[in-house]
Design an enzyme around this catalytic site. Structure first.
Site: not given
Ligand code: APR
Length: 308
Positions: A13-14, A33, A82, A88, A95, A118, A120, A175
């Site tokens: 998402v980021g 990150d 998830r 969620r 989280n 964003v 969840n 949501h």
């Molecule tokens: N600080 C910064 N980044 C972090 C931390 C932290 N403490 N913990 C985890 N991360 C990073 C992970 O390294 C990863 O790159 O957060 C990122 C999450 O990315 P994805 O696993 O790809 O998840 P994504 O699909 O982006 O979803 C993120 O958004 O829609 C919601 O439910 C979803 O809660 C989830 C969030």
């Protein structure tokens, strides 16, 4: 002065949100990150795409919060997505730790920023972010309603075989699985859907919207939706940075609106340079009111679990 948007979490998402922002050229982006290399690598790739997009935006990947200093907007996507079979809400404790830490850093480095959550379960994480940063509630909000409304719009457009541009859908509430799609405020070119579909058909589309996120999780097997969540986030960012004052359903702090207090819930708001500039109260039917309250109760239960 160029605007600065920091995105915490360089995952799906980021990074996709970062793509949409730099591609549009409306702000510089910092992608943060905890994992080393990922934000730097993705930022470098995006920076190299900018010449192809005729974009002058700058993007930097980092593991250091000091690089996010003085952001206009901070979007928090960090955390865990998830897995199949998870709701969620199952993500709650893991989280919460991530969001709490990110928010305490941001409140120090970007004390005037507007925060969009964003991660969840979003409504609860937004409440947590507001408590942790102690920012004005106008400057802390969550992304959910735009995404849910977009999903309903897509399903209606396919069903009716028209462009989604001619559809207006409104989904309120949390949501989560008990979000509140408002069929009375959902229309095709102004024509309420009750005139166009049988109740059975519109109920089925609404049910698919409720389970919209889970449908994608089940197909992907690992990870959750990200293109539409990123697109929804970028709508919010644009409305704030350009002071567009768009009316968008977002999680906003309710202080008596809709007869509810001290909770973040999805409601239509005016989004501008101050953040949530106004909450719009729509008249709900008896049934919608009761759904809205049920949705609030689900969010409150999770807030209690975090002892906030
Ligand atoms: N600080 C910064 N980044 C972090 C931390 C932290 N403490 N913990 C985890 N991360 C990073 C992970 O390294 C990863 O790159 O957060 C990122 C999450 O990315 P994805 O696993 O790809 O998840 P994504 O699909 O982006 O979803 C993120 O958004 O829609 C919601 O439910 C979803 O809660 C989830 C969030």
């Amino acid at each position: 002065m160029r605007k600065k948007v920091s995105i915490i979490g360089a995952g799906n998402v980021g990074a996709t949100t970062a793509l949409l922002i730099v591609q549009s050229g409306i702000a510089d982006v910092v992608l943060f990150d905890i994992v080393e290399g990922i934000p730097q690598g993705k930022a470098l790739d995006l920076a190299e795409a900018c010449p192809l997009w005729n974009s002058s935006s700058l993007i930097k990947g980092t593991n250091d919060y000091s690089d996010t200093a003085n952001s206009d907007i901070v979007v928090i996507t960090a955390g865990f997505p998830r897995k199949p079979g998870m709701s969620r809400d199952d993500l709650l404790h893991a989280n919460a730790e991530v969001v709490r830490h990110a928010c305490s850093e941001i409140s120090k480095t970007s004390p005037t920023a507007i925060i969009i959550i964003v991660t969840n379960p979003m409504d609860v994480m937004t409440y947590l972010a507001w408590k942790t940063t102690e920012f004005s509630c106008k400057r802390v909000m969550g992304m959910g309603g735009i995404l849910d409304s977009a999903r309903l719009t897509a399903f209606l457009a396919w069903e009716f075989n028209v462009s989604p541009q001619d559809i207006e859908a409104l989904v309120l509430g949390g949501h989560g699985d008990d979000m509140v799609p408002l069929s009375s405020f959902t229309a095709v070119k102004g024509i309420p859907i009750a005139n166009l579909f049988t109740k059975k058909k519109s109920d089925a589309l609404i049910e698919r919207t409720r389970k919209g996120g889970a449908e994608i999780v089940a197909l992907l097997k690992s990870g959750s939706a990200y293109y539409a969540p990123a697109a929804a986030s970028s709508h919010m960012i644009k409305s704030i940075l350009l002071d567009e004052k768009r009316v968008l359903p977002c999680a906003a702090y309710l202080n008596g609106e809709y007869g509810i207090k001290d909770i973040y819930m999805g409601v239509p708001v005016i989004l501008g340079k101050e953040g949530v500039e106004k909450i719009i109260e729509v008249k709900l039917s008896k049934e919608e009111k009761s759904h809205f309250r049920t949705s609030c109760e689900s969010v409150r239960k999770l807030i209690k679990k975090l002892s906030l």
